[in-house]
Scaffold this motif. Structure first.
Motif, PDB file in Angstrom:
ATOM      1  N   ARG A   1     -42.584 -42.735 -45.301  1.00 40.14           N
ATOM      2  CA  ARG A   1     -41.962 -42.726 -46.622  1.00 40.14           C
ATOM      3  C   ARG A   1     -41.879 -41.297 -47.149  1.00 40.14           C
ATOM      4  NH1 ARG A   1     -45.032 -46.068 -51.129  1.00 40.14           N
ATOM      5  NH2 ARG A   1     -46.474 -44.287 -50.947  1.00 40.14           N
ATOM      6  N   LYS A   2     -40.682 -40.930 -47.630  1.00 42.01           N
ATOM      7  CA  LYS A   2     -40.482 -39.576 -48.132  1.00 42.01           C
ATOM      8  C   LYS A   2     -41.043 -39.446 -49.544  1.00 42.01           C
ATOM      9  CE  LYS A   2     -36.696 -37.511 -47.046  1.00 42.01           C
ATOM     10  NZ  LYS A   2     -35.267 -37.061 -46.973  1.00 42.01           N
ATOM     11  N   TYR A   3     -41.715 -38.323 -49.780  1.00 39.16           N
ATOM     12  CA  TYR A   3     -42.188 -38.048 -51.130  1.00 39.16           C
ATOM     13  C   TYR A   3     -41.799 -36.623 -51.487  1.00 39.16           C
ATOM     14  CZ  TYR A   3     -46.355 -35.883 -48.981  1.00 39.16           C
ATOM     15  OH  TYR A   3     -47.207 -35.103 -48.240  1.00 39.16           O
ATOM     16  N   GLU A   4     -42.523 -35.920 -52.311  1.00 43.18           N
ATOM     17  CA  GLU A   4     -42.092 -34.641 -52.854  1.00 43.18           C
ATOM     18  C   GLU A   4     -41.861 -33.576 -51.788  1.00 43.18           C
ATOM     19  OE1 GLU A   4     -46.683 -33.213 -53.901  1.00 43.18           O
ATOM     20  OE2 GLU A   4     -45.205 -33.497 -55.492  1.00 43.18           O
TER      21      GLU A   4
ATOM     22  N   GLU B   1     -45.088 -39.385 -45.726  1.00 40.24           N
ATOM     23  CA  GLU B   1     -46.416 -39.963 -45.560  1.00 40.24           C
ATOM     24  C   GLU B   1     -46.265 -41.310 -44.868  1.00 40.24           C
ATOM     25  OE1 GLU B   1     -48.296 -40.886 -49.230  1.00 40.24           O
ATOM     26  OE2 GLU B   1     -46.532 -41.859 -50.102  1.00 40.24           O
ATOM     27  N   ILE B   2     -47.326 -41.766 -44.219  1.00 42.00           N
ATOM     28  CA  ILE B   2     -47.301 -43.046 -43.507  1.00 42.00           C
ATOM     29  C   ILE B   2     -47.883 -44.125 -44.407  1.00 42.00           C
ATOM     30  CG2 ILE B   2     -48.124 -44.316 -41.500  1.00 42.00           C
ATOM     31  CD1 ILE B   2     -48.266 -41.644 -40.008  1.00 42.00           C
ATOM     32  N   VAL B   3     -47.090 -45.185 -44.606  1.00 44.04           N
ATOM     33  CA  VAL B   3     -47.520 -46.327 -45.407  1.00 44.04           C
ATOM     34  C   VAL B   3     -47.503 -47.563 -44.507  1.00 44.04           C
ATOM     35  CG1 VAL B   3     -46.686 -45.310 -47.560  1.00 44.04           C
ATOM     36  CG2 VAL B   3     -45.156 -46.746 -46.208  1.00 44.04           C
ATOM     37  N   PRO B   4     -48.091 -48.698 -44.946  1.00 48.29           N
ATOM     38  CA  PRO B   4     -48.203 -49.874 -44.079  1.00 48.29           C
ATOM     39  C   PRO B   4     -46.881 -50.353 -43.481  1.00 48.29           C
ATOM     40  CG  PRO B   4     -49.595 -50.138 -45.994  1.00 48.29           C
ATOM     41  CD  PRO B   4     -48.790 -48.900 -46.229  1.00 48.29           C
ATOM     42  N   GLY B   5     -46.942 -50.731 -42.220  1.00 50.97           N
ATOM     43  CA  GLY B   5     -45.788 -51.255 -41.499  1.00 50.97           C
ATOM     44  C   GLY B   5     -46.188 -52.421 -40.617  1.00 50.97           C
ATOM     45  N   VAL B   6     -45.280 -52.833 -39.729  1.00 49.90           N
ATOM     46  CA  VAL B   6     -45.505 -53.990 -38.861  1.00 49.90           C
ATOM     47  C   VAL B   6     -45.113 -53.643 -37.429  1.00 49.90           C
ATOM     48  CG1 VAL B   6     -44.723 -56.326 -38.309  1.00 49.90           C
ATOM     49  CG2 VAL B   6     -45.173 -55.704 -40.682  1.00 49.90           C
TER      50      VAL B   6
END
Length: 205
Positions: free
Chosen positions: A72-75, A80-85
């Motif tokens: 997920r793109k942030y500033e 950053e890596i967020v929950p996935g499947v």
């Protein structure tokens, strides 16, 4: 190839999203030749079983690390890596990692927040899925099924994964998933860190 903007091992990763197709292993080879990275992050519903196994073998040969998540793109354009499947064929590709992470699953469980998930199910032929009541027991069909079962067993042994994972996969059909619990992920070595200290013990010599 994305990253968090840091200057460290693991600060960049390959984001592998979508279905695993028969041509995916070859596409992976070409991508590695052009870019290279020691970490691949999976977010995939699965796809071709054979391609998933081939991808896992390539990952192990390159001594890469695997993780389950979404980038997920942030500033400042960093990620950053967020929950996935990671499910079905993706789960087998994931097992190719030398170090395998499914997010901070124990912290997530303790704090009651979402974490990445990994799921397995029985393997099926594509023509059988189109008609689950069709006759599929010609001698050639049975021979192929035994070959695939043996292939999966050898793959588990080669990757040093507890073969009981195949038993859990048999609990779910192609239209469902057997989502692994935190304890199963740990006990079956689905998640693994070769540099992690093992429990202290005294052994005779």
């Amino acid at each position: 190839l994305v990253g968090n903007g840091g200057n460290c091992v693991g600060c960049e990763w390959i984001l592998a999203e979508g279905e695993i197709a028969p041509e995916t292993p070859a596409a992976f080879d070409e991508f590695i030749r052009r870019h290279g990275s020691n970490t691949i992050v999976f977010n995939s519903p699965g796809g071709s079983l054979v391609a998933g196994l081939e991808l896992g073998q390539r990952i192990r040969r390159l001594k890469m690390h695997t993780e389950v998540g979404v980038s997920r793109k942030y500033e400042f354009g960093h990620h950053e890596i967020v929950p996935g499947v990671c499910a079905s064929a993706c789960a087998y590709a994931f097992l190719g990692g030398v170090r395998r992470s499914i997010g901070n699953m124990f912290a997530a469980n303790k704090n009651g927040i979402e974490r990445s998930r990994i799921g397995v199910h029985r393997f099926f032929r594509a023509d059988a899925l189109s008609n689950m009541d069709a006759k599929q027991f010609a001698a050639r069909d049975l021979d192929a099924e035994q070959r695939i079962t043996a292939l999966l067993a050898v793959y588990m042994v080669t990757m040093r994964i507890d073969a009981r994972l195949l038993g859990l996969a048999a609990e779910a059909d192609a239209n469902s998933k057997r989502w692994l619990t935190d304890q199963e992920i740990e006990d079956l070595r689905v998640a693994y860190d070769p540099e992690e200290f093992q429990p202290w013990a005294i052994e005779p010599y």
